[in-house]
Design a protein around this motif. Structure first.
Motif, PDB file in Angstrom:
ATOM      1  N   ALA A 379       0.830  -1.210   0.000  1.00 35.03           N
ATOM      2  CA  ALA A 379       0.000   0.000   0.000  1.00 35.03           C
ATOM      3  C   ALA A 379       0.862   1.257   0.000  1.00 35.03           C
ATOM      4  CB  ALA A 379      -0.934  -0.003   1.209  1.00 35.03           C
ATOM      5  N   ALA A 380       1.954   1.249   0.782  1.00 35.89           N
ATOM      6  CA  ALA A 380       2.843   2.413   0.830  1.00 35.89           C
ATOM      7  C   ALA A 380       3.465   2.692  -0.535  1.00 35.89           C
ATOM      8  CB  ALA A 380       3.935   2.201   1.878  1.00 35.89           C
ATOM      9  N   LYS A 381       3.856   1.647  -1.249  1.00 36.53           N
ATOM     10  CA  LYS A 381       4.434   1.835  -2.577  1.00 36.53           C
ATOM     11  C   LYS A 381       3.407   2.416  -3.549  1.00 36.53           C
ATOM     12  CE  LYS A 381       8.086  -1.668  -2.386  1.00 36.53           C
ATOM     13  NZ  LYS A 381       9.170  -0.665  -2.547  1.00 36.53           N
ATOM     14  N   LEU A 382       2.178   1.912  -3.486  1.00 34.00           N
ATOM     15  CA  LEU A 382       1.138   2.424  -4.382  1.00 34.00           C
ATOM     16  C   LEU A 382       0.808   3.878  -4.073  1.00 34.00           C
ATOM     17  CD1 LEU A 382      -1.264  -0.665  -4.497  1.00 34.00           C
ATOM     18  CD2 LEU A 382       0.360   0.069  -6.249  1.00 34.00           C
ATOM     19  N   ILE A 383       0.680   4.200  -2.790  1.00 33.89           N
ATOM     20  CA  ILE A 383       0.367   5.584  -2.401  1.00 33.89           C
ATOM     21  C   ILE A 383       1.531   6.500  -2.752  1.00 33.89           C
ATOM     22  CG2 ILE A 383      -0.139   7.099  -0.456  1.00 33.89           C
ATOM     23  CD1 ILE A 383      -1.558   4.730   0.862  1.00 33.89           C
ATOM     24  N   SER A 384       2.755   6.028  -2.549  1.00 33.63           N
ATOM     25  CA  SER A 384       3.936   6.838  -2.895  1.00 33.63           C
ATOM     26  C   SER A 384       3.965   7.145  -4.385  1.00 33.63           C
ATOM     27  CB  SER A 384       5.218   6.109  -2.487  1.00 33.63           C
ATOM     28  OG  SER A 384       5.277   5.946  -1.094  1.00 33.63           O
ATOM     29  N   ALA A 385       3.638   6.148  -5.200  1.00 34.30           N
ATOM     30  CA  ALA A 385       3.614   6.373  -6.645  1.00 34.30           C
ATOM     31  C   ALA A 385       2.557   7.408  -7.013  1.00 34.30           C
ATOM     32  CB  ALA A 385       3.339   5.055  -7.371  1.00 34.30           C
ATOM     33  N   ALA A 386       1.405   7.359  -6.347  1.00 36.71           N
ATOM     34  CA  ALA A 386       0.346   8.334  -6.620  1.00 36.71           C
ATOM     35  C   ALA A 386       0.764   9.738  -6.195  1.00 36.71           C
ATOM     36  CB  ALA A 386      -0.938   7.922  -5.907  1.00 36.71           C
ATOM     37  N   ILE A 387       1.407   9.858  -5.030  1.00 39.74           N
ATOM     38  CA  ILE A 387       1.868  11.170  -4.560  1.00 39.74           C
ATOM     39  C   ILE A 387       2.950  11.719  -5.489  1.00 39.74           C
ATOM     40  CG2 ILE A 387       3.075  12.355  -2.687  1.00 39.74           C
ATOM     41  CD1 ILE A 387       1.700  10.490  -0.730  1.00 39.74           C
ATOM     42  N   THR A 388       3.865  10.859  -5.924  1.00 43.41           N
ATOM     43  CA  THR A 388       4.913  11.293  -6.843  1.00 43.41           C
ATOM     44  C   THR A 388       4.324  11.794  -8.156  1.00 43.41           C
ATOM     45  OG1 THR A 388       6.489   9.732  -5.877  1.00 43.41           O
ATOM     46  CG2 THR A 388       6.976  10.553  -8.088  1.00 43.41           C
ATOM     47  N   ALA A 389       3.305  11.074  -8.661  1.00 49.12           N
ATOM     48  CA  ALA A 389       2.677  11.484  -9.920  1.00 49.12           C
ATOM     49  C   ALA A 389       1.959  12.823  -9.778  1.00 49.12           C
ATOM     50  CB  ALA A 389       1.698  10.405 -10.386  1.00 49.12           C
ATOM     51  N   GLN A 390       1.382  13.088  -8.603  1.00 46.73           N
ATOM     52  CA  GLN A 390       0.629  14.325  -8.407  1.00 46.73           C
ATOM     53  C   GLN A 390       1.519  15.518  -8.099  1.00 46.73           C
ATOM     54  OE1 GLN A 390      -2.722  15.018  -8.692  1.00 46.73           O
ATOM     55  NE2 GLN A 390      -2.929  12.981  -9.583  1.00 46.73           N
ATOM     56  N   THR A 391       2.604  15.296  -7.359  1.00 49.71           N
ATOM     57  CA  THR A 391       3.432  16.409  -6.887  1.00 49.71           C
ATOM     58  C   THR A 391       4.779  16.505  -7.579  1.00 49.71           C
ATOM     59  OG1 THR A 391       4.446  15.082  -5.123  1.00 49.71           O
ATOM     60  CG2 THR A 391       2.361  16.191  -4.620  1.00 49.71           C
TER      61      THR A 391
END
Length: 436
Positions: A379-391
């Motif tokens: 879950a942390a990897k998926l959320i990190s990828a989403a945050i990286t894509a947004q910011t």
């Protein structure tokens, strides 16, 4: 003893801390299970109660995954944002909000900022201890990517060697960030404004050509288009910082009288002491000098307070889940009370039944905790990828030793609490359970 501890490698210290957290469960297991071989009966109990066991494991896994995700994600965001600000030693801007200036310069967040004039830039650049003084001018964009005017030394300071191409040499050339979807040789026209508010036809008669690309930096600058600051001034009908004899020149020195202004100046000094001296020198009525790292530290302090609140919520969640699991185990022991009574009737000692019920609970807790760590990592990897894509801030949330220590402590605490349903089972009336 402190000297021995300090001399150990970090990984050895962490392993010892984890062992210390899990030691109560290990010692308790040795005391409860010594002299008994309960593996066959335990396996049969798990098979017969497979669905109930799976539900208990899932509840524990969710609570552990929640805590793991929160701790690792907060740490990943903190490290990613600190990495983004690493190249910005000292920022000089017009008096105002340090936070606004830091977000604009480091993270390229849109902001309305006053401009610093040529006299201030000249005073900064003329200081002998200054290694780099670079104007950073923004306000235009292309399809959501900010067009930032600056100098070639700043581009090299930010990215090192270019990933491909060369540095800009004229006002109509640009360097693309690693994530900008433009290839070498492509042309684009800047739009006035930023993001969705940009006016697409504002500078339609002016085109840049991509001549180079920066390597991936893991910062919002990966989606920026870096151009000569002179072109940003020229495209808005202003002087380009140079007199008639050097109109085609790029970069400093600039003529203070022909310097239209810049919202931010990045300053890098030759030493740390010189950086502090420059910060004090240019914190005046007409300018504001600050360390982005210090501003980011205050922001991280706020995130730390939020983390504490979320951590308390995670612990409360784990406590509630533990109470729920223990209550469920008590109900389960009533469902299997007749089987346990049969064991007692054929001669099994009370402590054997106690050990069987306790080991069943501990197996569920350990399995659920391990599953929760795995779910938390994914879950942390998926959320990190989403945050990286947004910011565009490279967030790498990798659960580490703090999460392992938390899981070890949770296993020990729950193992101790699991003594309660095991003890209550041992105290049940055998004759009544057999009749039931």
């Amino acid at each position: 003893m402190p000297e021995i501890w300090a001399g150990l490698p970090v990984w050895a210290q962490e392993i010892l801390l984890v062992l210390a957290r899990v030691a109560p469960a290990v010692v308790l297991g040795f005391l409860v299970l010594r002299g008994f071989r309960i593996a066959p009966l335990l396996g049969g109990l798990l098979r017969r109660q497979a669905w109930i066991s799976a539900v208990f494991c899932a509840l524990i896994a969710v609570s552990v995954a929640l805590t793991t995700g929160i701790l690792s994600q907060e740490r990943g965001i903190r490290e990613g944002s600190a990495r983004a600000a690493d190249k910005f030693d000292l920022i000089v801007a017009a008096p105002g909000s340090e936070m606004t200036a830091m977000l604009a310069a480091v993270f390229l967040q849109p902001a309305d900022m006053a401009l610093l004039d040529g006299a201030i830039f000249d005073r900064i650049a003329a200081r002998p201890e200054v290694d780099l003084a670079a104007p950073i001018a923004f306000g235009d964009s292309w399809q959501g990517a900010q067009v930032v005017g600056t100098t070639a030394p700043f581009v090299m300071h930010l990215s090192g060697d270019l990933a491909e191409g060369r540095m800009f040499e004229t006002e109509t050339e640009a360097i693309a960030g690693a994530r900008v979807q433009l290839s070498l040789g492509a042309h684009f026209s800047p739009a006035h404004g930023e993001g969705h508010a940009a006016e697409d036809d504002a500078h339609g008669d002016f085109e840049y050509e991509i001549v180079g690309r920066m390597p991936l930096t893991g910062t919002p600058w990966d989606r920026a288009l870096l151009v000569p600051v002179e072109s940003v001034w020229s495209v808005h009908g202003l002087a380009n910082g140079h007199d008639a004899s050097s109109q085609d020149k790029l970069g400093p020195p600039f003529d203070p009288a022909l310097f239209p202004g810049t919202p931010v100046i990045l300053v890098r000094a030759r030493s740390l002491a010189a950086t502090y001296g420059l910060q004090a020198m240019f914190s005046q009525q007409d300018s504001m000098a600050f360390f982005p790292g210090a501003v980011l530290g205050r922001l991280h302090g706020l995130l730390g307070d939020i983390r504490k609140v979320m951590g308390v919520m995670s612990v409360l969640t784990q406590v509630l889940v533990t109470v729920g699991v223990l209550a469920g185990l008590m109900m389960l022991t009533r469902l299997i009370a007749r089987r346990l009574a049969l064991l007692r009737a054929i001669g099994a000692p009370r402590r054997f039944v106690f050990a069987l019920v306790w080991s069943y609970a501990v197996v569920l807790v350990v399995a659920g905790t391990l599953l929760g760590l795995v779910i938390g990592i994914v879950a942390a990897k998926l959320i990190s990828a989403a945050i990286t894509a947004q910011t565009d801030i490279l967030v790498q949330a990798r659960p580490g030793w703090p999460e392992v220590r938390m899981a070890a402590a949770f296993v020990s605490l729950t193992s101790i609490l699991a003594l309660l349903p095991a003890f209550m089972t041992m105290r049940r009336n055998v004759a009544r359970d057999l009749r039931g």
